[in-house]
Scaffold this active site. Sequence first.
Site, PDB file in Angstrom:
ATOM      1  N   GLY A   1     -35.597  57.196   7.084  1.00  0.00           N
ATOM      2  CA  GLY A   1     -35.417  55.845   6.557  1.00  0.00           C
ATOM      3  C   GLY A   1     -35.101  54.865   7.666  1.00  0.00           C
ATOM      4  O   GLY A   1     -35.249  55.187   8.841  1.00  0.00           O
ATOM      5  N   ASN A   2     -34.702  53.666   7.281  1.00  0.00           N
ATOM      6  CA  ASN A   2     -34.292  52.689   8.286  1.00  0.00           C
ATOM      7  C   ASN A   2     -33.128  51.865   7.742  1.00  0.00           C
ATOM      8  O   ASN A   2     -32.719  52.036   6.605  1.00  0.00           O
ATOM      9  CB  ASN A   2     -35.480  51.810   8.703  1.00  0.00           C
ATOM     10  CG  ASN A   2     -36.042  51.031   7.542  1.00  0.00           C
ATOM     11  OD1 ASN A   2     -35.373  50.181   6.968  1.00  0.00           O
ATOM     12  ND2 ASN A   2     -37.286  51.353   7.166  1.00  0.00           N
ATOM     13  N   ARG A   3     -32.605  50.980   8.580  1.00  0.00           N
ATOM     14  CA  ARG A   3     -31.351  50.296   8.251  1.00  0.00           C
ATOM     15  C   ARG A   3     -31.525  49.025   7.426  1.00  0.00           C
ATOM     16  O   ARG A   3     -30.562  48.312   7.195  1.00  0.00           O
ATOM     17  CB  ARG A   3     -30.626  49.910   9.541  1.00  0.00           C
ATOM     18  CG  ARG A   3     -30.129  51.063  10.353  1.00  0.00           C
ATOM     19  CD  ARG A   3     -29.479  50.517  11.616  1.00  0.00           C
ATOM     20  NE  ARG A   3     -29.171  51.589  12.554  1.00  0.00           N
ATOM     21  CZ  ARG A   3     -28.052  52.287  12.523  1.00  0.00           C
ATOM     22  NH1 ARG A   3     -27.146  52.040  11.611  1.00  0.00           N
ATOM     23  NH2 ARG A   3     -27.852  53.241  13.405  1.00  0.00           N
ATOM     24  N   SER A   4     -32.739  48.704   6.995  1.00  0.00           N
ATOM     25  CA  SER A   4     -32.922  47.440   6.275  1.00  0.00           C
ATOM     26  C   SER A   4     -32.162  47.452   4.944  1.00  0.00           C
ATOM     27  O   SER A   4     -32.272  48.391   4.160  1.00  0.00           O
ATOM     28  CB  SER A   4     -34.418  47.212   6.012  1.00  0.00           C
ATOM     29  OG  SER A   4     -34.574  46.039   5.263  1.00  0.00           O
TER      30      SER A   4
END
Length: 400
Positions: A208-211
């Site tokens: 995933g990512n931090r958005s």
Amino acid sequence: MGKPKVVLGVSGGIAAYKACELLRRFTESGHDVRVVPTASALHFVGATTWSALSGNPVATEVWDDVHEVPHVRIGQHADLVVVAPATADVLAKAAHGLADDLLTNTLLTARCPVVFAPAMHTEMWEHPATQENVATLRRRGTVVLEPAVGRLTGVDTGKGRLPDPVEIFEACRRVLARGVAKPDLAGRHVVVSAGGTREPLDPVRFLGNRSSGKQGYALARTAAARGARVTLVAANTGLPDPAGVDVVEVGTAVQLREAVLKAAGDADAVVMAAAVADFRPATYASGKIKKKDDQEPEPVVLVRNPDILAEISADRARPGQVVVGFAAETDDVLANGRRKLERKGCDLLVVNEVGERRTFGSEENEAVVLGADGSETPVPYGPKEALADTVWDLVVPRLA
Ligand SMILES: Cc1cc2nc3c(=O)[nH]c(=O)nc-3n(C[C@H](O)[C@H](O)[C@H](O)COP(=O)(O)O)c2cc1C
């Protein structure tokens, strides 16, 4: 300057009781509210409640206090008229200019921004008559919020629920702050993607990512307040649905692509604020990947995800559709942004510098909006909504 004058129209839906909470929000934040219920609304919540909570007299017909000509004066003096809940009946009357009670007269005499928050059964909302009335009102510049999806009057669920009063209040606050009677995205359909995609490795793990999705949600909220019909494609945000916005939830990049392409078919603008994973694991293990003693884990092999921004830029669903991308860069921000803009072929690219403590999850943002025409619009550090409004300011003149 006196208190902003708000007319709260309440029509005869089961959600009328929720308008009490909306009324409180307005009065507690320094607005002078005149409640104008329809006669049907009083079957649900009585005039005593509206009068006591607003501190103002309450009438439903044009025949009370005629010497004050209320059927004209209330609308003329308002800074905002909000109808919540708005019944199918009141939407029809407003679309056709009928004026058979105090609320419908007020709607004809008001020259300020008008917001409708419809609530009704799904069948009533989806009926072509209602849909055409809503389209007429939007074309004229009235803000008609999309109803929420959820539990309706009885045991049934579906689209038609009144949005959360807190969210309606926030939408009204934005409309009041802009203060324009005909919003500049009236009659437009915009698609916004938000959040970060998750690419599953097995049933419990993902890349995933931090958005956080907050910038995309700010874009959706501000577009709704500027009169647009908004489809928000949300990836793993966990944020409350903004009032008046159609929310489509997705998980992966592939799902996000499908949802965006579907919604973009009749969209005037598409803003891709979601952080879409460039790669996904080549294989998905249907059972949890186990740790084996004395054995190193298998390497994770990645494959490319579709490049949605490049695809929708190259293959516009309708002529003149405006496409906006976002670029999160960690270094050489402007040069990388300019290259990305050319590579993707979008009209505008919002470039911001990110890092562990910058932008992701915060309420503020700072960016430069690059235009395919060579323009460069710096947006100073401030609330994500301010950046969102600048993006729409740049989109509006580019709309066909
Ligand atoms: C229990 C009950 C609940 C209702 N809920 C709604 C509703 O949520 N939305 C709607 O459009 N009409 C609803 N109606 C129908 C309206 O009350 C009816 O169309 C009425 O004529 C609306 O009048 P008004 O638009 O002047 O307020 C409901 C009626 C009843 C009896």
